[in-house]
Design an enzyme around this catalytic site. Structure first.
Site, PDB file in Angstrom:
ATOM      1  N   HIS A  99       0.849  -1.190   0.000  1.00 15.66           N
ATOM      2  CA  HIS A  99       0.000   0.000   0.000  1.00 15.66           C
ATOM      3  C   HIS A  99       0.884   1.239   0.000  1.00 15.66           C
ATOM      4  O   HIS A  99       1.951   1.242   0.622  1.00 15.66           O
ATOM      5  CB  HIS A  99      -0.905   0.035   1.226  1.00 15.66           C
ATOM      6  CG  HIS A  99      -1.684  -1.215   1.439  1.00 15.66           C
ATOM      7  ND1 HIS A  99      -2.632  -1.657   0.547  1.00 15.66           N
ATOM      8  CD2 HIS A  99      -1.632  -2.139   2.426  1.00 15.66           C
ATOM      9  CE1 HIS A  99      -3.146  -2.791   0.998  1.00 15.66           C
ATOM     10  NE2 HIS A  99      -2.560  -3.105   2.130  1.00 15.66           N
ATOM     11  N   GLU A 116      -1.273  -0.418   8.260  1.00 17.90           N
ATOM     12  CA  GLU A 116      -2.245  -1.305   8.879  1.00 17.90           C
ATOM     13  C   GLU A 116      -1.596  -2.118   9.984  1.00 17.90           C
ATOM     14  O   GLU A 116      -0.367  -2.221  10.045  1.00 17.90           O
ATOM     15  CB  GLU A 116      -2.887  -2.219   7.834  1.00 17.90           C
ATOM     16  CG  GLU A 116      -1.915  -3.117   7.090  1.00 17.90           C
ATOM     17  CD  GLU A 116      -2.547  -3.744   5.836  1.00 17.90           C
ATOM     18  OE1 GLU A 116      -3.275  -3.058   5.111  1.00 17.90           O
ATOM     19  OE2 GLU A 116      -2.280  -4.937   5.607  1.00 17.90           O
ATOM     20  N   HIS A 174       3.549  -7.293   1.751  1.00 16.52           N
ATOM     21  CA  HIS A 174       2.947  -8.198   2.734  1.00 16.52           C
ATOM     22  C   HIS A 174       1.889  -9.089   2.105  1.00 16.52           C
ATOM     23  O   HIS A 174       1.345  -8.777   1.047  1.00 16.52           O
ATOM     24  CB  HIS A 174       2.318  -7.410   3.889  1.00 16.52           C
ATOM     25  CG  HIS A 174       1.217  -6.478   3.460  1.00 16.52           C
ATOM     26  ND1 HIS A 174       1.467  -5.219   2.977  1.00 16.52           N
ATOM     27  CD2 HIS A 174      -0.119  -6.630   3.421  1.00 16.52           C
ATOM     28  CE1 HIS A 174       0.316  -4.632   2.685  1.00 16.52           C
ATOM     29  NE2 HIS A 174      -0.662  -5.460   2.927  1.00 16.52           N
ATOM     30  N   ARG A 194      -1.296  -4.832  -6.171  1.00 15.85           N
ATOM     31  CA  ARG A 194      -1.072  -6.278  -6.153  1.00 15.85           C
ATOM     32  C   ARG A 194       0.200  -6.573  -6.944  1.00 15.85           C
ATOM     33  O   ARG A 194       0.353  -6.113  -8.077  1.00 15.85           O
ATOM     34  CB  ARG A 194      -2.284  -6.968  -6.770  1.00 15.85           C
ATOM     35  CG  ARG A 194      -2.386  -8.421  -6.468  1.00 15.85           C
ATOM     36  CD  ARG A 194      -3.641  -9.045  -7.097  1.00 15.85           C
ATOM     37  NE  ARG A 194      -4.870  -8.614  -6.466  1.00 15.85           N
ATOM     38  CZ  ARG A 194      -5.923  -8.115  -7.127  1.00 15.85           C
ATOM     39  NH1 ARG A 194      -5.901  -7.979  -8.428  1.00 15.85           N
ATOM     40  NH2 ARG A 194      -7.002  -7.744  -6.470  1.00 15.85           N
TER      41      ARG A 194
HETATM   42 ZN   LIG Z   1      -2.720  -4.859   3.195  1.00 20.52          ZN
END
Ligand SMILES: [Zn+2]
Length: 319
Positions: A99, A116, A174, A194
């Site tokens: 991200h 996150e 991740h 992605r």
């Molecule tokens: Zn994520």
């Protein structure tokens, strides 16, 4: 001002399972439920309020009307609602992804970036995550690893267990891998680049990859991670509280209520309560709401004290 019980939004991504229905009793409309968004003002999955005079309206709609006071002095410093909380059931591997930071995302996506945190609720014995790269890479090496299908050799694979906490700063490569049920507290953003999808097909086609953007934002320095929550469990009045993670974006505690506890929403921040184990009841004045496993309650900033009775474990999130 009253506590608000939130109805989650569900997602049926291809890697989802059925534990949110079976273990959490959640009322998902899907056969496979990948995610339950339990605190969301994001247009991709809005929460609807279930109780009181606001019943039937979205949380974001009500927050817009009530003004920034309900977010608190910290929460109202953000230009959008700051956090998104999800329960995630990965029956299969999620794609390897990254991200962007706030700077990059606000410039390119008109959303926040995404940092996150994952709190592992349940997992298979051999479950692992992918967390960052295991050696320093140049952009060219990173691109080559993606193109040659050798990316998985360049990433850290970390074994996980219930109670682990992983903080994933924006820019960290991740993936949640199969067999993991977790709670995710993240910035209110749905921007994912992605990088690798294990060659899977959806409706006969590979899902889109976002390699150029990933090359822009990925941290290619080797990193480590421990999975340890930030704080130690502290017992007070028979209840146990553990600081799981804290950053300038959000603070998350786990509160195990043995019988009775008081939670306070002061003027600085709203409080999100998500029940992750057991059952409880929350009372504030005339408002009485259940807090069964999987249920989510939003306390507006400045609401004051609420009482929780029962034997229930909560994720308590503030900003
Ligand atoms: Zn994520």
């Amino acid at each position: 001002m009253v506590p608000l019980k939130l109805k989650p939004a569900f997602k049926d991504y291809i890697w989802g399972g059925n534990r949110l229905v079976q273990l959490f009793g959640m009322e998902s409309p899907y056969d496979k439920t990948a995610e339950a968004w339990v605190l969301s003002c994001h247009p991709d999955g809005e929460n609807v309020i279930q109780n009181g005079t606001f019943a039937g309206r979205t949380l974001s709609d009500v927050l817009q009307n009530e003004g920034k006071a309900w977010l608190g002095t910290h929460g109202s410093a953000f230009s959008f609602f700051p956090v998104l909380i999800k329960l995630i059931d990965a029956k299969d591997n999620l794609s390897v992804q990254v991200h962007p930071s706030d700077d990059y995302a606000l410039q390119n996506e008109n959303q926040y970036g995404k940092t996150e945190a994952w709190y592992i609720l349940d997992c298979d014995d051999d479950a692992e995550i992918i967390y960052g790269v295991n050696r320093d890479l140049t952009k060219e090496q990173f691109r080559a690893a993606i193109e040659n299908n050798t990316l998985l050799d360049c990433v850290n694979r970390v074994k996980v267990k219930p109670g682990d906490l992983f903080f994933i700063a924006s820019g960290t490569l991740h993936a949640i891998c199969k067999g993991i049920l977790l709670a995710e507290v993240q910035q209110n953003s749905n921007v994912t680049y992605r990088v690798y999808d294990y060659g899977r097909l959806q409706n006969g086609k590979p899902r889109e990859l976002h390699i150029e953007k990933a090359l822009d934002v990925t941290n290619l320095c080797a990193i480590d991670c421990s999975g340890k929550p930030l704080g130690k469990p502290e017992t007070k009045d028979g209840n146990t509280e553990t600081l799981l993670t804290q950053c300038d974006l959000f603070t998350v505690h786990r509160l195990n209520v043995a019988q009775q506890a008081t939670v306070t929403a002061d003027e600085t921040s709203f409080v999100s309560l998500v029940a992750i184990d057991g059952n409880g009841v929350l009372t504030h004045g005339d408002t009485v709401l259940t807090l069964y496993k999987g249920e989510s309650i939003f306390l507006p900033a400045g609401l004051g004290d609420v009482e929780i009775l029962g034997n229930v474990s909560l994720l308590v999130t503030t900003v």
